[in-house]
Write a protein that holds these residues in place. Structure first.
Motif, PDB file in Angstrom:
ATOM      1  N   MET A 123      -9.458  -0.859  18.330  1.00  0.00           N
ATOM      2  CA  MET A 123      -8.389  -0.443  19.232  1.00  0.00           C
ATOM      3  C   MET A 123      -8.243   1.074  19.175  1.00  0.00           C
ATOM      4  SD  MET A 123      -6.982  -3.240  20.493  1.00  0.00           S
ATOM      5  CE  MET A 123      -6.926  -4.994  20.131  1.00  0.00           C
ATOM      6  N   ARG A 132      -4.124   3.057  26.207  1.00  0.00           N
ATOM      7  CA  ARG A 132      -4.694   2.367  25.058  1.00  0.00           C
ATOM      8  C   ARG A 132      -5.900   1.549  25.518  1.00  0.00           C
ATOM      9  NH1 ARG A 132      -0.033  -2.224  23.828  1.00  0.00           N
ATOM     10  NH2 ARG A 132       0.198  -2.949  25.968  1.00  0.00           N
ATOM     11  N   PHE A 271      -0.041  -4.122  19.399  1.00  0.00           N
ATOM     12  CA  PHE A 271      -0.633  -2.808  19.610  1.00  0.00           C
ATOM     13  C   PHE A 271       0.220  -1.999  20.589  1.00  0.00           C
ATOM     14  CE2 PHE A 271      -4.084  -5.837  18.815  1.00  0.00           C
ATOM     15  CZ  PHE A 271      -4.596  -5.307  17.634  1.00  0.00           C
ATOM     16  N   CYS A 291       1.470  -1.603  14.099  1.00  0.00           N
ATOM     17  CA  CYS A 291       0.336  -1.109  14.869  1.00  0.00           C
ATOM     18  C   CYS A 291      -0.918  -1.917  14.605  1.00  0.00           C
ATOM     19  CB  CYS A 291       0.079   0.365  14.568  1.00  0.00           C
ATOM     20  SG  CYS A 291      -0.199   0.695  12.816  1.00  0.00           S
TER      21      CYS A 291
END
Length: 765
Positions: A123, A132, A271, A291
């Motif tokens: 990620m 993201r 996330f 996170c």
């Protein structure tokens, strides 16, 4: 006095045509009550001035720009799903860690690395760009992984070798991806520019996924049932994409099958673009950042249940119609009906003949009339029905011989290892040579078959019929359907049903999880092998099914032969289909792609022309891409053809043609004696109503048989040449085999062995 009558020489004046000078009454009579079109005023027609037109154009341009920006903000932003990026190295010397090192810069954003077996992913959260990404990689040798992940990827990054570009494996991977349909792809300049490009690029829409909700699993869990540990509830977590996901719809897990959902949960997004600081549940005095997925278990927030399945509204998993064995029941006739039928047969079979005295009834049946034919008009009809009963086993044998005539067998092919003479399979070589010969004969003599000597032609071709014109002659699509047609579903109007379903999608009439939500799906009655498949590192992708898409019907697909494959492919040979989001195995039929109501059957998949492939399969609403693969003996999958889904129509008739050939023996201007087409007198009389044609364009018909060895007298519409060939076209409708198999074996990778990631670093541009 007699009245004066004008003669034929009397002057006749032209009648007045009226035209623009006619009166209102004549105009009304000619119009027959119809009203003339009214001329709209400038205000009613909404004709805008030049200034208003400029303002309107600016408004439309602004609306389109806002729509594009809204789509960009949603994809990859905090309010939308992660931007899915697939990284595919097209050369074996490319180092994936080196490529990831360029993207995982500290100045870029926060990176969370996950390793799922052979699929490396991470990620990337970038608050500066307010975006993201979720990066995954797949080697081109793992064909199913590449194709499945490309189905749900928003962007594909191809890594090239600076010297050679891509190798043979990369070229094969590109061919498959271009045929399936590519999302947005670009080249690498530098990490900063690449990420900005990924954040701002315009997305390409794939039709088969834009109308369905789909989900890429970021996490999964399995809860076995109490009755059986091999089956249970599979919990899939990921971001909803495409459309709103309803819990009552069915869920298709790519490569695994169709399943029902129990409920949809809404956990906290693991996330977030801007991580929040909360207190840990285990240690209240310790603060942590949310996170990563590991932090989800410590969150002080109850799991929210979005929807639970309603048994009354939930879609059924029924795929086939259960045929009623008593549907075609016929009651046994009564004694009165039998006696009436016998009396009718006796009356209709009475024929007056002149016979010598003392002749028995049995002997009288063999005496011919003066016209050279036997007494009953329906003699050959009786022979036909009798032969159908007595020769039933023989007919089955002939059908088996016909199928054995087109038996196929594939030979292994490897792009890496050269076959030595010691490793060559002689039997496979002989089979392949025979297929090449049959394909060549089909090109030289289309549909021509030899009349058998050991079986009567009227038995061998009893399912065929003659047609005056293949294009205009009628053929009922509902007659003589096979038993498998009782198991499929058929739409009264497929086009209207498709339009109605797509209209409901556009109007957003579906309730459920919205696009961009992070959800957990509870999928019921899933085998444990699906969860083990995910734990081994394979991607788990789920698509929601539209109404009726779990039911079996007849699929028609338009495909074109892939230029990279030259081996002959015969009809009814098992192939592997990638149709939209599904993949399965089936034995298809090939037919011509025309606009007529009857379509000619093709024995081979020909090149340089589009053909229609017909199979039994689950209903899928087009548009959807289609890829055809052939599994070789060494386990590799070779790309055979590419195309798209045409329709779901069981009434599309595929007609097989058999051409019988004969040779002129004696020619008398327009009359000729033809031999070698049949070998018995009965066969000539049986096929007498069928029209004849020649290769040089003559048409004719059979007059009468000559002798007992199949010679026949024929008449034509012109003089026949001695070098001409007499042909007879026979037709029958063919249907695909019920060989649908949703289980497709994993292909053997195209590379010799797994290439280690610790290879010398390559400078990539």
């Amino acid at each position: 006095m007699a009245a004066h009558r004008s003669g034929p020489l009397k002057q006749q004046n032209k009648a007045h045509k009226g035209g623009r000078h006619r009166g209102r009454g004549s105009a009304q009579r000619d119009g027959k009550g119809r009203l003339a079109l009214k001329i709209l005023s400038k205000k009613v027609r909404k004709e805008l001035s030049r200034v208003d037109q400029r303002h309107r154009a600016n408004q439309l341009r602004k609306q389109k720009k806002e729509a594009v920006l809204a789509e960009k903000r949603q994809l990859g932003s905090k309010d939308g799903p992660l931007h899915q990026v697939l990284v595919v190295p097209l050369h074996e010397r490319i180092s994936l860690p080196e490529a990831y090192r360029l993207l995982q810069d500290k100045d870029t954003g926060t990176v969370h690395v996950n390793e799922w077996g052979s699929t490396h992913s991470f990620m990337l959260l970038c608050p500066r760009l307010k975006h993201r990404w979720f990066f995954t990689s797949a080697r081109p040798g793992d064909l199913h992984t590449v194709l499945d992940m490309a189905k749900v990827a928003d962007t594909i990054i191809f890594l090239l070798d600076p010297l050679e570009g891509w190798d043979s494996t990369g070229d094969y991977c590109l061919s498959c991806l271009f045929a399936q349909g590519l999302p947005t792809y670009n080249t690498q300049q530098e990490a900063e520019v690449l990420l900005r490009q990924l954040a701002n690029q315009k997305q390409r829409h794939l039709a088969f996924r834009d109308r369905r909700a789909y989900l890429f699993a970021h996490a999964a869990d399995f809860v076995p049932s109490e009755e059986n540990n091999l089956v249970g509830t599979l919990k899939i977590s990921g971001y909803v994409r495409g459309q709103t996901l309803n819990v009552n719809s069915l869920l298709h897990i790519v490569g695994q099958g169709d399943f029902q959902m129990e409920q949809i949960d809404a956990p906290m997004d693991p996330f977030p673009l801007n991580p929040r600081v909360i207190k840990s549940q285990k240690d209240p005095g310790m603060a942590m950042e949310i996170c990563a997925p590991d932090a989800v278990a410590d969150m002080e927030e109850d799991l929210k249940v979005l929807m639970k399945a309603d048994p009354d509204k939930q879609e059924s998993l029924q795929t086939e119609v259960i045929p009623d064995p008593m549907e075609g029941e016929q009651t046994w006739p009564t004694e009165e009906e039998l006696s009436e039928a016998n009396d009718f047969l006796k009356k209709s079979s009475k024929v007056v003949k002149k016979v010598p005295k003392g002749t028995s009834n049995y002997q009288a049946e063999w005496i011919l009339d003066e016209d050279g034919e036997s007494g009953g008009e329906d003699e050959y009809d009786d022979i036909e029905h009798g032969d159908f009963i007595e020769e039933e086993s023989q007919d089955e044998g002939s059908e088996k011989e016909e199928e054995e005539e087109y038996e196929t067998m594939t030979m292994g092919e490897s792009v890496h290892d050269d076959l030595d003479d010691e490793n060559v399979d002689d039997e496979a070589e002989e089979k392949m040579l025979e297929k090449y010969k049959q394909e060549r004969l089909q090109e030289m003599f289309p549909d021509e078959v030899d009349t058998p000597r050991d079986v009567a032609a009227r038995i061998r071709f009893q399912k065929y019929r003659g047609l005056k014109s293949f294009r205009t002659s009628p053929w009922d699509p509902k007659e003589n359907l096979p038993q498998d047609y009782a198991r499929i579903f058929q739409f009264q109007n497929f086009t209207n049903t498709r339009k109605r379903i797509f209209k409901e999608i556009e109007e957003k009439d579906v309730e459920g999880a919205e696009v961009g939500w992070y959800v957990t799906l509870h999928v019921s009655k899933v085998p444990v092998s699906v969860y083990e498949y995910f734990k081994r590192g394979a991607p788990l992708i789920a698509f929601s099914l539209l109404p009726h898409e779990q039911k079996m019907s007849v699929l028609n697909m338009v495909v074109s032969r892939h230029s990279g494959n030259t081996e002959p492919v015969k009809a009814k040979e098992e192939l592997i289909f990638h149709c939209g989001f599904r993949r399965f195995r089936a034995s298809p039929l090939f037919s011509q792609h025309t606009a007529a109501d009857k379509h000619k059957f093709q024995r081979f998949l020909t090149a340089d022309v589009a053909l229609v492939v017909t199979v039994y399969g689950p209903i899928t609403f087009p548009p959807a891409s289609v890829l055809l693969f052939k599994q070789n003996s060494n386990g590799m999958h070779s790309l055979i053809a590419t195309g798209s889904l045409l329709s779901v129509d069981p009434d599309r008739m595929v007609i097989k043609r058999a051409v019988l050939s004969g040779h002129p023996f004696k020619i008398f201007t327009k009359m000729a004696v033809v031999r070698y087409m049949f070998f018995s007198r009965e066969d000539v009389l049986w096929f007498k109503p069928v029209e004849l044609r020649t290769k040089w364009g003559r048409r004719g018909h059979i007059k009468e048989p000559l002798g007992t060895h199949g010679h026949m007298k024929c008449s034509f519409d012109g003089k026949l040449k001695s070098q001409d060939t007499v042909l007879m076209n026979l037709y029958k409708r063919v249907f695909p085999k019920w060989s649908y198999d949703p289980c497709v074996p994993e292909p053997v990778p195209w590379m010799k062995s797994e290439i280690s990631l610790a290879v010398p670093e390559v400078d990539m541009e």
